[in-house]
Write a protein that holds these residues in place. Structure first.
Motif, PDB file in Angstrom:
ATOM      1  N   SER A  58       0.825  -1.212   0.000  1.00  0.00           N
ATOM      2  CA  SER A  58       0.000   0.000   0.000  1.00  0.00           C
ATOM      3  C   SER A  58       0.857   1.259   0.000  1.00  0.00           C
ATOM      4  O   SER A  58       0.330   2.369   0.037  1.00  0.00           O
ATOM      5  N   LYS A  67      -5.302  -3.478  -8.012  1.00  0.00           N
ATOM      6  CA  LYS A  67      -6.744  -3.556  -8.222  1.00  0.00           C
ATOM      7  C   LYS A  67      -7.405  -4.165  -6.990  1.00  0.00           C
ATOM      8  O   LYS A  67      -8.430  -3.681  -6.529  1.00  0.00           O
ATOM      9  N   GLU A  68      -6.829  -5.240  -6.461  1.00  0.00           N
ATOM     10  CA  GLU A  68      -7.332  -5.844  -5.229  1.00  0.00           C
ATOM     11  C   GLU A  68      -6.310  -6.818  -4.663  1.00  0.00           C
ATOM     12  O   GLU A  68      -5.406  -7.256  -5.362  1.00  0.00           O
ATOM     13  N   ILE A  69      -6.479  -7.105  -3.386  1.00  0.00           N
ATOM     14  CA  ILE A  69      -5.673  -8.114  -2.701  1.00  0.00           C
ATOM     15  C   ILE A  69      -6.642  -9.218  -2.308  1.00  0.00           C
ATOM     16  O   ILE A  69      -7.669  -8.949  -1.674  1.00  0.00           O
ATOM     17  N   ARG A  70      -6.298 -10.428  -2.674  1.00  0.00           N
ATOM     18  CA  ARG A  70      -7.168 -11.560  -2.367  1.00  0.00           C
ATOM     19  C   ARG A  70      -6.520 -12.459  -1.322  1.00  0.00           C
ATOM     20  O   ARG A  70      -5.370 -12.851  -1.465  1.00  0.00           O
ATOM     21  N   TRP A 119      -8.392   1.921   3.168  1.00  0.00           N
ATOM     22  CA  TRP A 119      -7.769   1.346   1.971  1.00  0.00           C
ATOM     23  C   TRP A 119      -8.073  -0.141   1.888  1.00  0.00           C
ATOM     24  O   TRP A 119      -8.380  -0.658   0.815  1.00  0.00           O
ATOM     25  N   HIS A 122     -11.537  -1.061   0.576  1.00  0.00           N
ATOM     26  CA  HIS A 122     -11.679  -0.946  -0.878  1.00  0.00           C
ATOM     27  C   HIS A 122     -10.817  -1.916  -1.675  1.00  0.00           C
ATOM     28  O   HIS A 122     -10.988  -2.044  -2.888  1.00  0.00           O
ATOM     29  N   ASN A 123      -9.909  -2.626  -0.999  1.00  0.00           N
ATOM     30  CA  ASN A 123      -8.972  -3.465  -1.744  1.00  0.00           C
ATOM     31  C   ASN A 123      -8.846  -4.909  -1.284  1.00  0.00           C
ATOM     32  O   ASN A 123      -8.362  -5.740  -2.045  1.00  0.00           O
ATOM     33  N   LEU A 124      -9.235  -5.233  -0.074  1.00  0.00           N
ATOM     34  CA  LEU A 124      -9.010  -6.571   0.473  1.00  0.00           C
ATOM     35  C   LEU A 124     -10.252  -7.442   0.301  1.00  0.00           C
ATOM     36  O   LEU A 124     -11.362  -7.020   0.632  1.00  0.00           O
ATOM     37  N   ARG A 125     -10.064  -8.658  -0.223  1.00  0.00           N
ATOM     38  CA  ARG A 125     -11.171  -9.582  -0.492  1.00  0.00           C
ATOM     39  C   ARG A 125     -10.840 -10.959   0.080  1.00  0.00           C
ATOM     40  O   ARG A 125      -9.669 -11.344   0.147  1.00  0.00           O
ATOM     41  N   ASN A 127     -11.617 -14.936  -0.717  1.00  0.00           N
ATOM     42  CA  ASN A 127     -12.101 -15.820  -1.762  1.00  0.00           C
ATOM     43  C   ASN A 127     -11.836 -17.269  -1.388  1.00  0.00           C
ATOM     44  O   ASN A 127     -10.692 -17.646  -1.153  1.00  0.00           O
ATOM     45  N   LYS A 158      -3.621  -3.702 -11.855  1.00  0.00           N
ATOM     46  CA  LYS A 158      -4.422  -3.049 -12.890  1.00  0.00           C
ATOM     47  C   LYS A 158      -3.824  -3.256 -14.282  1.00  0.00           C
ATOM     48  O   LYS A 158      -4.323  -2.701 -15.254  1.00  0.00           O
TER      49      LYS A 158
END
Length: 175
Positions: A58, A67-70, A119, A122-125, A127, A158
């Motif tokens: 970050s 774009k995202e962190i999984r 942050w 908006h970015n951590l997922r 799965n 991205k």
């Protein structure tokens, strides 16, 4: 990431793939079989790992490219004896999703990342992937049941979006 975690990976039984995915691969230290509660040793490893990980990705050097962190939970193909393949897959999907969410919640609640929570929102997922991406053992082609039970942290950049824009621009120029 390699530089940041070089002295820790062996001790954590973790590795960094060429695409910068960080894999925690000691299933006996992550969760009890069939459970989603994080074991104490994995909590300790996450507490050492996650704040530093977030500091690196970050930071100003990488932040705008993410774009995202999984957080990806993976299982092996085992399930209740006599289960159909569909029941095994769906049961493991539920378990892997719960495990990924447990890790996300644990990491999100760390005081050391509190200044980055917006942050992270908006970015951590989380799965769950069931056993859709099994890992083979060394020199094997088939699933290694132990190695397949793991948690991974994967950064999605991205760059794919940028490539699609370039392809669109080239197509427009050719018209």
């Amino acid at each position: 990431l390699n530089k940041e975690f070089a002295n820790d990976l062996l001790r954590w039984n973790a590795e960094i793939d060429p695409d910068s995915t960080i894999r925690f691969k000691a299933p006996e230290t992550l969760f009890q079989e069939g459970k989603d509660e994080i074991l104490p040793l994995f909590k300790k490893r996450l507490a050492e790992f996650f704040p530093r990980y977030i500091d690196v990705i970050s930071g100003p050097k990488f932040r705008d490219e993410i774009k995202e962190i999984r957080i990806e939970g993976h299982t092996n193909s085992n399930w209740l004896e006599g289960s159909t393949e569909v029941r095994a897959y769906l049961g493991n999907m539920n378990l892997s999703q719960k495990r990924a969410l447990s890790v996300l919640e644990f990491c999100f609640d760390m005081n050391k990342v509190s200044t980055r929570r917006n942050w992270l929102i908006h970015n951590l997922r989380a799965n769950g992937l069931s056993y859709a991406k099994p890992l083979p053992g060394p020199g094997q082609e088939n699933e290694d049941k132990a190695l397949s039970r793991r948690v991974e942290f994967r950064v999605i950049t991205k760059s794919e979006d940028k490539m699609l824009r370039i392809i669109e621009e080239v197509a427009i120029e050719k018209e």
